[in-house]
Write a protein that holds these residues in place. Structure first.
Motif, short mmCIF file in Angstrom:
data_model
loop_
_atom_site.label_atom_id
_atom_site.label_comp_id
_atom_site.label_asym_id
_atom_site.label_seq_id
_atom_site.Cartn_x
_atom_site.Cartn_y
_atom_site.Cartn_z
N LEU A 123 0.83 -1.21 0.00
CA LEU A 123 0.00 0.00 0.00
C LEU A 123 0.87 1.26 0.00
O LEU A 123 0.53 2.25 -0.65
N GLY A 124 1.95 1.23 0.75
CA GLY A 124 2.85 2.38 0.80
C GLY A 124 2.41 3.40 1.84
O GLY A 124 1.23 3.48 2.20
N TRP A 125 3.38 4.20 2.30
CA TRP A 125 3.10 5.15 3.37
C TRP A 125 2.13 6.24 2.95
O TRP A 125 1.36 6.75 3.77
N GLU A 126 2.12 6.62 1.69
CA GLU A 126 1.18 7.65 1.25
C GLU A 126 -0.26 7.19 1.44
O GLU A 126 -1.13 7.96 1.86
N THR A 127 -0.53 5.94 1.15
CA THR A 127 -1.88 5.41 1.32
C THR A 127 -2.25 5.28 2.79
O THR A 127 -3.41 5.44 3.17
N LEU A 128 -1.27 5.00 3.64
CA LEU A 128 -1.54 4.77 5.06
C LEU A 128 -1.59 6.06 5.87
O LEU A 128 -1.88 6.02 7.08
N ARG A 129 -1.33 7.19 5.22
CA ARG A 129 -1.39 8.48 5.92
C ARG A 129 -2.84 8.98 5.91
O ARG A 129 -3.40 9.20 4.84
N PRO A 130 -3.49 9.16 7.08
CA PRO A 130 -4.91 9.56 7.13
C PRO A 130 -5.16 10.87 6.40
O PRO A 130 -4.31 11.78 6.38
N VAL A 131 -6.34 10.97 5.80
CA VAL A 131 -6.78 12.21 5.14
C VAL A 131 -8.10 12.63 5.77
O VAL A 131 -8.75 11.87 6.48
N ALA A 132 -8.51 13.86 5.50
CA ALA A 132 -9.74 14.38 6.09
C ALA A 132 -10.94 13.54 5.64
O ALA A 132 -11.04 13.16 4.47
N PRO A 133 -11.87 13.23 6.55
CA PRO A 133 -13.06 12.47 6.18
C PRO A 133 -14.02 13.33 5.37
O PRO A 133 -13.85 14.55 5.29
N PRO A 134 -15.04 12.73 4.78
CA PRO A 134 -16.05 13.51 4.05
C PRO A 134 -16.73 14.54 4.97
O PRO A 134 -16.79 14.33 6.19
N PRO A 135 -17.22 15.63 4.41
CA PRO A 135 -17.81 16.69 5.25
C PRO A 135 -19.06 16.25 6.01
O PRO A 135 -19.46 16.92 6.97
N GLN A 136 -19.69 15.16 5.60
CA GLN A 136 -20.89 14.68 6.30
C GLN A 136 -20.56 14.04 7.64
O GLN A 136 -21.47 13.79 8.45
N GLU A 137 -19.29 13.77 7.91
CA GLU A 137 -18.91 13.05 9.13
C GLU A 137 -18.80 13.98 10.33
O GLU A 137 -18.15 15.03 10.27
N ALA A 138 -19.43 13.59 11.44
CA ALA A 138 -19.33 14.35 12.69
C ALA A 138 -18.00 14.06 13.36
O ALA A 138 -17.32 13.07 13.07
N LEU A 139 -17.63 14.93 14.29
CA LEU A 139 -16.41 14.71 15.07
C LEU A 139 -16.55 13.46 15.92
O LEU A 139 -17.66 13.08 16.31
N PRO A 140 -15.44 12.78 16.23
CA PRO A 140 -15.54 11.66 17.18
C PRO A 140 -16.00 12.15 18.54
O PRO A 140 -15.89 13.34 18.86
N LYS A 141 -16.53 11.24 19.34
CA LYS A 141 -17.13 11.64 20.62
C LYS A 141 -16.19 12.47 21.48
O LYS A 141 -16.60 13.46 22.09
#
Length: 438
Positions: free
Chosen positions: A120-138
């Motif tokens: 997969l490579g490190w670029e794929t494993l680096r988190p990106v911003a979720p879609p705007p419909q997603e609420a913040l975690p608790k």
């Protein structure tokens, strides 16, 4: 690129394709067709359902949610980075069934997992911003107040129910009712089933002309208007501003002002007492299990002796309080929502001093309700996309289809519990059988 011959084993010297990775994680038993942007594929070519991973961002969404694959897939699907063929995006039910039966992921041995990570490579494993419909975690919602405080509850309700009244009109149909219907037969219309649900609640509460009803979490005033048409003085409260405005306008449009009112209000701010009945249809899921004692005490305080409560809500099959709401539902559908078994709810009602008189599980009815909401979304897809955007429309199709599957397979249930505040000397005011008043 070298094809991996044996699922679960990978030579450390070879870079695996996305198709090979999926096939390995599925143990070589993939029951649907998978294709990816790197040109690779997996699964039977003639499978009726296909999934296509369209971009590296989609791969990142999947790879960075290993402990919660449902959340990763939801992110990729809502963003359009994961598409599904063979179904309409407004109703991916058949795809979810196929995934449940043909996409059973297995944890490979450590050396295979390491090969997957390198591929997969490190670029794929680096988190990106979720879609705007997603609420913040608790843990990041504390800026909105403590969990189930009035401010935070209002924000949670706003995020889900203030999407667009026009969108809800398309999905819910003429009844504008966003709770489980009651089907006299599987092929009954949604409108008839919602009317029958309100009649069922009305009858269980033993309402008659001249009575006073409080409907907490009243939505678009469906129960309030149903009761008002029958001469009941009904007050509804909702935390959704758009619901309150729509419901009050409907009351005026139908000439029910003498009997009905909807307030944009937390139910805890309703100060009136002396109600003959209280209906709570789809509210308990939002208030928090720890708040049940205060919630049912509020209801007891506002009922007349002999007054009845009808509590209608989604539940779990069991009563283990350690069971948590899944990340997809919490982040995308009902932030801060909590479910528990009907046994806990009944116990809390009894502990508050009410007598439980009747209880029933309507989970199959909710599966049928969701089936019809999905069909409405399909029938009005272009209008819904124009109203809320394709990502949000896809989210609703996914959420409703997944919920339908959950009700069908007893992952969740829908219980109605009828209780009464006993009059002095223990009189319940019920006929010997049924719901009629003595």
């Amino acid at each position: 690129m070298t094809t991996i011959k044996t699922p679960g084993r990978a030579s450390t010297g070879h870079r695996m394709t996305l198709g090979e990775i999926v096939d390995t994680l599925a143990g070589g038993q993939l029951g649907l067709r998978f294709t990816a942007y790197d040109g690779s594929s997996a699964g039977p070519e003639d499978a009726p359902i296909g999934m296509h991973l369209a971009s590296p961002r989609g791969a990142t969404y999947l790879a960075t949610a290993p402990k919660d694959p449902d959340l990763g897939m939801a992110r990729a699907y809502v963003s359009g980075d994961l598409t599904v063929s063979g179904v309409h995006p407004g109703d991916p039910y058949d795809a979810l069934v196929a995934m449940a039966e043909g996409l059973k992921l297995h944890r490979p041995p450590a050396f295979t997992l390491a090969a997957i990570m390198r591929s997969l490579g490190w670029e794929t494993l680096r988190p990106v911003a979720p879609p705007p419909q997603e609420a913040l975690p608790k843990w990041r919602r504390t800026a909105q107040g403590l969990r189930h405080s009035k401010i935070r509850d209002a924000e949670a309700i706003h995020s889900h129910y203030d999407v667009s009244n026009r969108f809800y009109e398309h999905v819910l149909g003429d009844s504008m009712t966003y709770t489980c219907a009651y089907y006299p037969a599987e092929d009954a219309t949604l409108g008839q089933a919602q009317e029958d649900k309100y009649q069922l609640v009305f009858d269980k509460l033993g309402l008659k002309a001249g009575d006073r009803l409080l409907d907490v979490g009243c939505g678009w005033a469906g129960m309030v208007r149903f009761a008002a048409r029958r001469g009941v003085h009904a007050l509804g409260a909702t935390l959704s501003k758009e619901q309150a405005e729509w419901g009050q306008a409907a009351i005026i449009r139908e000439g029910l002002q003498e009997f009905a009112e909807v307030r944009h209000s937390d139910y805890r701010d309703v100060s009136e007492t002396g109600f003959d009945a209280i209906s709570s249809i789809g509210l308990t899921e939002h208030i928090g299990i720890a708040q049940y004692p205060a919630y049912f005490a509020f209801i007891v305080d506002r009922l007349l002796p002999g007054g009845r409560l009808l509590n209608h809500c989604i539940t779990r099959p069991g009563n283990d309080r350690r069971t948590m709401t899944g990340s997809f539902i919490d982040r995308y559908v009902f932030p801060d929502g909590e479910l528990i078994g009907s046994g806990t709810i009944i116990s809390e009602i009894q502990d508050a001093g009410l007598e439980v008189r009747h209880e029933e599980n309507l989970r199959e009815h909710y599966a049928l309700t969701l089936r019809d909401w999905n069909q409405n979304l399909v029938d009005h897809w272009d209008e819904c996309v124009a109203e809320v955007g394709e990502g949000t429309a896809r989210l609703w199709g996914l959420y409703m289809a997944g919920s339908r599957l959950g009700f069908e397979r007893n992952v969740v249930q829908l219980h109605q519990v009828l209780a009464v505040k006993l009059a002095p000397q223990g009189s319940a005011g019920f006929a010997l059988r049924g719901f009629a008043r003595a």
